[in-house]
Design a protein around this motif. Structure first.
Motif, PDB file in Angstrom:
ATOM      1  N   THR A   1       0.824  -1.211   0.000  1.00 54.29           N
ATOM      2  CA  THR A   1       0.000   0.000   0.000  1.00 54.29           C
ATOM      3  C   THR A   1       0.856   1.258   0.000  1.00 54.29           C
ATOM      4  OG1 THR A   1      -1.747  -1.189   1.153  1.00 54.29           O
ATOM      5  CG2 THR A   1      -1.844   1.191   1.211  1.00 54.29           C
ATOM      6  N   MET A   2       1.932   1.245   0.753  1.00 55.30           N
ATOM      7  CA  MET A   2       2.819   2.416   0.762  1.00 55.30           C
ATOM      8  C   MET A   2       3.451   2.637  -0.612  1.00 55.30           C
ATOM      9  SD  MET A   2       2.368   3.762   3.541  1.00 55.30           S
ATOM     10  CE  MET A   2       3.386   4.576   4.704  1.00 55.30           C
ATOM     11  N   LEU A   3       3.846   1.549  -1.260  1.00 55.02           N
ATOM     12  CA  LEU A   3       4.402   1.680  -2.607  1.00 55.02           C
ATOM     13  C   LEU A   3       3.340   2.149  -3.600  1.00 55.02           C
ATOM     14  CD1 LEU A   3       6.756  -1.409  -2.699  1.00 55.02           C
ATOM     15  CD2 LEU A   3       7.409   1.000  -2.633  1.00 55.02           C
ATOM     16  N   ALA A   4       2.096   1.732  -3.402  1.00 53.66           N
ATOM     17  CA  ALA A   4       1.005   2.226  -4.248  1.00 53.66           C
ATOM     18  C   ALA A   4       0.812   3.724  -4.040  1.00 53.66           C
ATOM     19  CB  ALA A   4      -0.283   1.473  -3.951  1.00 53.66           C
ATOM     20  N   GLY A   5       0.977   4.183  -2.807  1.00 54.37           N
ATOM     21  CA  GLY A   5       0.888   5.619  -2.527  1.00 54.37           C
ATOM     22  C   GLY A   5       1.989   6.398  -3.214  1.00 54.37           C
ATOM     23  N   ILE A   6       3.203   5.857  -3.220  1.00 59.24           N
ATOM     24  CA  ILE A   6       4.311   6.504  -3.935  1.00 59.24           C
ATOM     25  C   ILE A   6       4.012   6.545  -5.430  1.00 59.24           C
ATOM     26  CG2 ILE A   6       6.752   6.257  -4.574  1.00 59.24           C
ATOM     27  CD1 ILE A   6       7.183   5.096  -1.722  1.00 59.24           C
TER      28      ILE A   6
ATOM     29  N   ASN B   1      -7.850   2.048  -1.506  1.00 60.96           N
ATOM     30  CA  ASN B   1      -8.329   1.051  -2.460  1.00 60.96           C
ATOM     31  C   ASN B   1      -7.399  -0.167  -2.493  1.00 60.96           C
ATOM     32  OD1 ASN B   1      -9.990  -0.019  -4.415  1.00 60.96           O
ATOM     33  ND2 ASN B   1      -9.019   1.093  -6.084  1.00 60.96           N
ATOM     34  N   VAL B   2      -6.112   0.074  -2.610  1.00 60.24           N
ATOM     35  CA  VAL B   2      -5.137  -1.016  -2.691  1.00 60.24           C
ATOM     36  C   VAL B   2      -5.105  -1.820  -1.389  1.00 60.24           C
ATOM     37  CG1 VAL B   2      -2.656  -1.528  -2.853  1.00 60.24           C
ATOM     38  CG2 VAL B   2      -3.722   0.007  -4.498  1.00 60.24           C
ATOM     39  N   SER B   3      -5.227  -1.148  -0.254  1.00 55.35           N
ATOM     40  CA  SER B   3      -5.164  -1.878   1.025  1.00 55.35           C
ATOM     41  C   SER B   3      -6.297  -2.892   1.139  1.00 55.35           C
ATOM     42  CB  SER B   3      -5.189  -0.916   2.206  1.00 55.35           C
ATOM     43  OG  SER B   3      -6.458  -0.328   2.373  1.00 55.35           O
ATOM     44  N   GLU B   4      -7.451  -2.578   0.604  1.00 57.52           N
ATOM     45  CA  GLU B   4      -8.560  -3.542   0.620  1.00 57.52           C
ATOM     46  C   GLU B   4      -8.340  -4.658  -0.396  1.00 57.52           C
ATOM     47  OE1 GLU B   4     -11.251  -4.059   2.483  1.00 57.52           O
ATOM     48  OE2 GLU B   4     -10.681  -2.429   3.814  1.00 57.52           O
TER      49      GLU B   4
ATOM     50  N   THR C   1      -6.221  -1.818   8.455  1.00 55.73           N
ATOM     51  CA  THR C   1      -6.734  -0.862   9.442  1.00 55.73           C
ATOM     52  C   THR C   1      -5.733   0.256   9.701  1.00 55.73           C
ATOM     53  OG1 THR C   1      -8.022  -2.618  10.474  1.00 55.73           O
ATOM     54  CG2 THR C   1      -7.637  -0.648  11.791  1.00 55.73           C
ATOM     55  N   LEU C   2      -4.455  -0.076   9.788  1.00 56.10           N
ATOM     56  CA  LEU C   2      -3.426   0.939   9.994  1.00 56.10           C
ATOM     57  C   LEU C   2      -3.378   1.906   8.810  1.00 56.10           C
ATOM     58  CD1 LEU C   2      -1.097   2.131  11.636  1.00 56.10           C
ATOM     59  CD2 LEU C   2       0.414   0.497  10.499  1.00 56.10           C
ATOM     60  N   ILE C   3      -3.446   1.386   7.598  1.00 57.31           N
ATOM     61  CA  ILE C   3      -3.435   2.250   6.408  1.00 57.31           C
ATOM     62  C   ILE C   3      -4.647   3.171   6.417  1.00 57.31           C
ATOM     63  CG2 ILE C   3      -3.707   2.238   3.891  1.00 57.31           C
ATOM     64  CD1 ILE C   3      -0.849   1.638   4.843  1.00 57.31           C
TER      65      ILE C   3
END
Length: 110
Positions: free
Chosen positions: A23-28, A43-46, A98-100
């Protein structure tokens, strides 16, 4: 017992790490492509949660087959262990999601 707990912790943290890291890489990626990172990360985290569980438990159908085989043969304990590994992987993936979500909402509870 120590081996069982070690495997449970490993499954938990692998699933958590797949969700969180992916998810963090998707954010980048969203920032680089000028998309809103919060929407992309939520979206990616789900979407990645189920794949995090699959990666944590071994990536194949073998754990499910082991449950079936052991249960069919009357050996309940190994089947319960496999189910607990899956549960630990689910908890890790869910906690990562949940953290994301918490990070994306700025720590607010609503």
């Amino acid at each position: 017992m120590a081996v069982f707990l070690s495997k449970c912790l490993l499954d938990f943290f692998v699933a958590f790490g797949v969700v969180f890291g992916g998810t963090m890489l998707a954010g980048i990626s969203a920032v680089i492509t000028l998309e809103p990172p919060v929407y992309k990360m939520m979206n990616v985290s789900e979407q990645i949660k189920i794949w995090a569980m699959v990666a944590a438990i071994g990536g194949t159908i073998d754990p499910i087959r082991a449950i079936e085989t052991h249960f069919h043969d009357g050996h309940i304990s190994p089947a319960i262990q496999q189910i607990m590994y899956i549960v630990c992987a689910f908890i890790g993936a869910h906690m990562g999601t949940t953290l994301i979500q918490w990070i994306c909402k700025g720590g607010s509870s609503g």
